[in-house]
Design a protein around this motif. Structure first.
Motif, PDB file in Angstrom:
ATOM      1  N   THR A 155      36.232  18.941 -23.802  1.00 14.53           N
ATOM      2  CA  THR A 155      35.938  19.956 -22.784  1.00 14.53           C
ATOM      3  C   THR A 155      36.354  21.363 -23.192  1.00 14.53           C
ATOM      4  O   THR A 155      35.873  22.339 -22.606  1.00 14.53           O
ATOM      5  CB  THR A 155      36.659  19.634 -21.463  1.00 14.53           C
ATOM      6  N   GLY A 156      37.258  21.478 -24.150  1.00 17.58           N
ATOM      7  CA  GLY A 156      37.803  22.778 -24.502  1.00 17.58           C
ATOM      8  C   GLY A 156      38.897  23.257 -23.563  1.00 17.58           C
ATOM      9  O   GLY A 156      39.479  24.321 -23.767  1.00 17.58           O
ATOM     10  N   VAL A 157      39.205  22.466 -22.531  1.00 18.98           N
ATOM     11  CA  VAL A 157      40.248  22.823 -21.569  1.00 18.98           C
ATOM     12  C   VAL A 157      41.592  22.334 -22.096  1.00 18.98           C
ATOM     13  O   VAL A 157      41.776  21.129 -22.330  1.00 18.98           O
ATOM     14  CB  VAL A 157      39.964  22.218 -20.183  1.00 18.98           C
ATOM     15  N   GLU A 158      42.525  23.241 -22.278  1.00 25.16           N
ATOM     16  CA  GLU A 158      43.842  22.877 -22.766  1.00 25.16           C
ATOM     17  C   GLU A 158      44.734  22.446 -21.608  1.00 25.16           C
ATOM     18  O   GLU A 158      44.762  23.092 -20.558  1.00 25.16           O
ATOM     19  CB  GLU A 158      44.490  24.065 -23.486  1.00 25.16           C
ATOM     20  N   VAL A 159      45.445  21.341 -21.811  1.00 22.47           N
ATOM     21  CA  VAL A 159      46.445  20.891 -20.834  1.00 22.47           C
ATOM     22  C   VAL A 159      47.800  21.351 -21.342  1.00 22.47           C
ATOM     23  O   VAL A 159      48.249  20.938 -22.412  1.00 22.47           O
ATOM     24  CB  VAL A 159      46.413  19.364 -20.655  1.00 22.47           C
ATOM     25  N   VAL A 160      48.451  22.213 -20.570  1.00 23.20           N
ATOM     26  CA  VAL A 160      49.704  22.836 -20.996  1.00 23.20           C
ATOM     27  C   VAL A 160      50.866  22.167 -20.264  1.00 23.20           C
ATOM     28  O   VAL A 160      51.062  22.384 -19.064  1.00 23.20           O
ATOM     29  CB  VAL A 160      49.703  24.346 -20.690  1.00 23.20           C
ATOM     30  N   PRO A 161      51.639  21.336 -20.955  1.00 21.97           N
ATOM     31  CA  PRO A 161      52.775  20.688 -20.294  1.00 21.97           C
ATOM     32  C   PRO A 161      53.925  21.670 -20.093  1.00 21.97           C
ATOM     33  O   PRO A 161      54.177  22.530 -20.935  1.00 21.97           O
ATOM     34  CB  PRO A 161      53.185  19.576 -21.266  1.00 21.97           C
ATOM     35  N   THR A 162      54.611  21.527 -18.990  1.00 11.71           N
ATOM     36  CA  THR A 162      55.809  22.320 -18.737  1.00 11.71           C
ATOM     37  C   THR A 162      56.832  21.449 -18.022  1.00 11.71           C
ATOM     38  O   THR A 162      56.459  20.486 -17.339  1.00 11.71           O
ATOM     39  CB  THR A 162      55.481  23.572 -17.896  1.00 11.71           C
ATOM     40  N   THR A 163      58.091  21.755 -18.220  1.00 17.73           N
ATOM     41  CA  THR A 163      59.149  20.982 -17.574  1.00 17.73           C
ATOM     42  C   THR A 163      59.192  21.313 -16.083  1.00 17.73           C
ATOM     43  O   THR A 163      59.235  22.479 -15.689  1.00 17.73           O
ATOM     44  CB  THR A 163      60.513  21.293 -18.210  1.00 17.73           C
ATOM     45  N   LEU A 164      59.176  20.297 -15.282  1.00 16.43           N
ATOM     46  CA  LEU A 164      59.138  20.465 -13.837  1.00 16.43           C
ATOM     47  C   LEU A 164      60.400  21.165 -13.339  1.00 16.43           C
ATOM     48  O   LEU A 164      61.520  20.730 -13.610  1.00 16.43           O
ATOM     49  CB  LEU A 164      59.008  19.096 -13.168  1.00 16.43           C
ATOM     50  N   ALA A 165      60.211  22.271 -12.639  1.00 19.66           N
ATOM     51  CA  ALA A 165      61.320  23.002 -12.023  1.00 19.66           C
ATOM     52  C   ALA A 165      61.285  22.747 -10.523  1.00 19.66           C
ATOM     53  O   ALA A 165      60.258  22.982  -9.876  1.00 19.66           O
ATOM     54  CB  ALA A 165      61.206  24.491 -12.306  1.00 19.66           C
ATOM     55  N   ALA A 166      62.394  22.273  -9.970  1.00 12.34           N
ATOM     56  CA  ALA A 166      62.421  21.915  -8.547  1.00 12.34           C
ATOM     57  C   ALA A 166      62.065  23.108  -7.664  1.00 12.34           C
ATOM     58  O   ALA A 166      61.396  22.948  -6.638  1.00 12.34           O
ATOM     59  CB  ALA A 166      63.793  21.362  -8.177  1.00 12.34           C
ATOM     60  N   SER A 167      62.488  24.309  -8.062  1.00 13.36           N
ATOM     61  CA  SER A 167      62.221  25.485  -7.230  1.00 13.36           C
ATOM     62  C   SER A 167      60.721  25.731  -7.096  1.00 13.36           C
ATOM     63  O   SER A 167      60.221  26.039  -6.002  1.00 13.36           O
ATOM     64  CB  SER A 167      62.912  26.714  -7.818  1.00 13.36           C
ATOM     65  N   VAL A 168      59.987  25.598  -8.198  1.00 13.94           N
ATOM     66  CA  VAL A 168      58.534  25.792  -8.156  1.00 13.94           C
ATOM     67  C   VAL A 168      57.871  24.618  -7.440  1.00 13.94           C
ATOM     68  O   VAL A 168      56.959  24.802  -6.626  1.00 13.94           O
ATOM     69  CB  VAL A 168      57.971  25.947  -9.579  1.00 13.94           C
ATOM     70  N   GLN A 169      58.334  23.413  -7.754  1.00 17.27           N
ATOM     71  CA  GLN A 169      57.755  22.219  -7.144  1.00 17.27           C
ATOM     72  C   GLN A 169      57.792  22.297  -5.621  1.00 17.27           C
ATOM     73  O   GLN A 169      56.774  22.104  -4.941  1.00 17.27           O
ATOM     74  CB  GLN A 169      58.523  20.975  -7.620  1.00 17.27           C
ATOM     75  N   TYR A 170      58.954  22.602  -5.061  1.00 14.22           N
ATOM     76  CA  TYR A 170      59.080  22.582  -3.602  1.00 14.22           C
ATOM     77  C   TYR A 170      58.425  23.801  -2.953  1.00 14.22           C
ATOM     78  O   TYR A 170      57.938  23.711  -1.825  1.00 14.22           O
ATOM     79  CB  TYR A 170      60.550  22.439  -3.207  1.00 14.22           C
ATOM     80  N   GLU A 171      58.382  24.904  -3.669  1.00 14.42           N
ATOM     81  CA  GLU A 171      57.635  26.052  -3.152  1.00 14.42           C
ATOM     82  C   GLU A 171      56.166  25.683  -2.970  1.00 14.42           C
ATOM     83  O   GLU A 171      55.550  25.995  -1.944  1.00 14.42           O
ATOM     84  CB  GLU A 171      57.770  27.233  -4.108  1.00 14.42           C
ATOM     85  N   MET A 172      55.614  24.970  -3.948  1.00 13.59           N
ATOM     86  CA  MET A 172      54.207  24.591  -3.870  1.00 13.59           C
ATOM     87  C   MET A 172      53.994  23.446  -2.882  1.00 13.59           C
ATOM     88  O   MET A 172      52.977  23.399  -2.170  1.00 13.59           O
ATOM     89  CB  MET A 172      53.674  24.225  -5.257  1.00 13.59           C
ATOM     90  N   LEU A 173      54.935  22.509  -2.815  1.00 14.83           N
ATOM     91  CA  LEU A 173      54.819  21.431  -1.827  1.00 14.83           C
ATOM     92  C   LEU A 173      54.817  21.991  -0.406  1.00 14.83           C
ATOM     93  O   LEU A 173      54.172  21.438   0.501  1.00 14.83           O
ATOM     94  CB  LEU A 173      55.970  20.431  -1.990  1.00 14.83           C
ATOM     95  N   GLU A 174      55.516  23.091  -0.211  1.00 12.53           N
ATOM     96  CA  GLU A 174      55.582  23.709   1.114  1.00 12.53           C
ATOM     97  C   GLU A 174      54.443  24.691   1.363  1.00 12.53           C
ATOM     98  O   GLU A 174      54.417  25.386   2.383  1.00 12.53           O
ATOM     99  CB  GLU A 174      56.934  24.392   1.282  1.00 12.53           C
ATOM    100  N   GLY A 175      53.492  24.744   0.415  1.00  9.96           N
ATOM    101  CA  GLY A 175      52.308  25.570   0.621  1.00  9.96           C
ATOM    102  C   GLY A 175      52.349  26.927  -0.048  1.00  9.96           C
ATOM    103  O   GLY A 175      51.408  27.711   0.092  1.00  9.96           O
ATOM    104  N   GLY A 176      53.415  27.208  -0.788  1.00  7.48           N
ATOM    105  CA  GLY A 176      53.539  28.496  -1.445  1.00  7.48           C
ATOM    106  C   GLY A 176      52.848  28.547  -2.788  1.00  7.48           C
ATOM    107  O   GLY A 176      52.271  27.559  -3.257  1.00  7.48           O
TER     108      GLY A 176
END
Length: 353
Positions: free
Chosen positions: A69-90
């Motif tokens: 596809t040419g789409v690169e999958v970029v792995p990153t270490t999960l950060a709880a601060s980002v995870q929960y911000e996004m889980l809460e809709g941010g």
């Protein structure tokens, strides 16, 4: 047919299926949100905890997907601060991220449901499977080097607490509770069918009994170090850490008796920026043959029962959700969601007491 060629055919077929779904819905004003465009582009930011599991994702799924596809999958270490911000809709940078079943229950309003045409996991309840694009099945079990107990090692959680019969330190999580409350209650004699709702007072009292014989890890790879170096005789851990020791040539025994089993799903938050490409990747993640390859490498179970058809009997026996493991206990995500904050607070307080 070579595996590389086969994977290419799988990906092309998957993208064609997505394209058909979108085309069929183009004239339908009620087409499902998030349906994927076959002309995917950009990159996918994939957040997990890294290590051998991430390496397996990259080799089995990401590399052929990017090639086609040419789409690169970029792995990153999960950060709880980002995870929960996004889980809460941010807002946040992740297109998909690993989480727990309780989080799916708690934050489903801020997750994107899968578009039509993407296979759902048949290992999860339908209401949860609607939100998950990759669901490795994890067994939280006890494991040890076989040579540590040459006459036979611990099997049950009561054995894990029995330091007289099975001497040595116990490696347990030193940050998040994982399923230590469940293990403590089972060790205290609670029947598996009466485990939920969790009695946290009773569980904490049982944890107190074993605390002098515990050593704590804050990152999962430390489990491997503690067992291989003799810092602990038995470990409570996700079973992938035991698989990593086996892959390194060590003889490890894992007890599946009353192991706590749960999916660690990947979800797409509503604020994810490249949902189209992420759902194209989801088609590949759902392929049973590729799931079998992933399970073979990690010993985490597949989210599709069809994957078992591509594994040998010995390979299946190493997986948490192997059909032969009749004594495992599937975690109750609803009850754990109700107690989510209390469990975290209790365990943190107990660690520092």
């Amino acid at each position: 047919m070579g595996k590389k060629k086969l994977r290419g055919m799988v990906i092309v077929s998957a993208l064609s299926m997505i394209g058909f779904t979108v085309t069929a819905c183009a004239a339908d004003e009620a087409a499902p949100a998030g349906s994927a465009d076959p002309a995917v582009s950009g990159q996918i930011v994939w957040a997990d905890y890294g290590g051998p599991t991430n390496e397996a994702f990259q080799e089995v799924f990401f590399a052929p997907f990017t090639e086609q596809t040419g789409v690169e999958v970029v792995p990153t270490t999960l950060a709880a601060s980002v995870q929960y911000e996004m889980l809460e809709g941010g807002a946040g940078d992740y297109d998909t991220m690993m989480t727990g079943m309780a989080e799916v229950v708690l934050y489903s309003d801020n997750l994107v449901t899968l578009p039509a045409g993407i296979p759902r996991s048949d290992q999860l309840s339908a209401d949860v499977a609607e939100y998950t694009i990759a669901t490795p099945i994890i067994g939280y079990a006890q494991g040890y080097l076989t040579e540590t107990f040459p006459d036979g090692g611990p099997q049950t959680w009561a054995d894990f607490w029995d330091t007289e019969t099975f001497p040595g330190k116990r490696a347990v999580p030193g940050e998040y509770s994982d399923f230590m409350f469940e293990a403590a209650l089972l060790a205290d004699g609670v029947a598996p069918d009466e485990l939920y709702p969790l009695d946290l007072d009773r569980a904490t009292a049982k944890l107190d009994e074993l605390k002098p014989d515990m050593v704590f890890y804050t990152e999962y790879p430390q489990v491997q170090q503690l067992l291989s170096a003799g810092g602990a005789s038995i470990a409570f851990s996700p079973n992938g850490q035991f698989a990593a020791l086996k892959n390194a040539g060590l003889d490890v025994t894992v007890s599946w008796d009353q192991a706590l089993v749960e999916a660690n799903p990947f979800v797409v938050p509503s604020s994810a920026q490249n949902q189209e490409a992420t759902f194209a990747l989801a088609q590949i993640l759902a392929d049973p043959e590729l799931q079998a390859d992933f399970s073979r490498r990690t010993n985490y179970g597949p989210s599709s029962s069809a994957a078992f058809e591509h594994l040998s009997d010995d390979e299946i026996a190493a997986l948490p959700n192997a059909p032969e493991h009749t004594d495992i206990i599937w975690a109750d995500a609803d009850n754990r969601a109700e107690l989510y904050d209390e469990m975290n607070d209790r365990y943190t307080a107990w660690l520092t007491s």
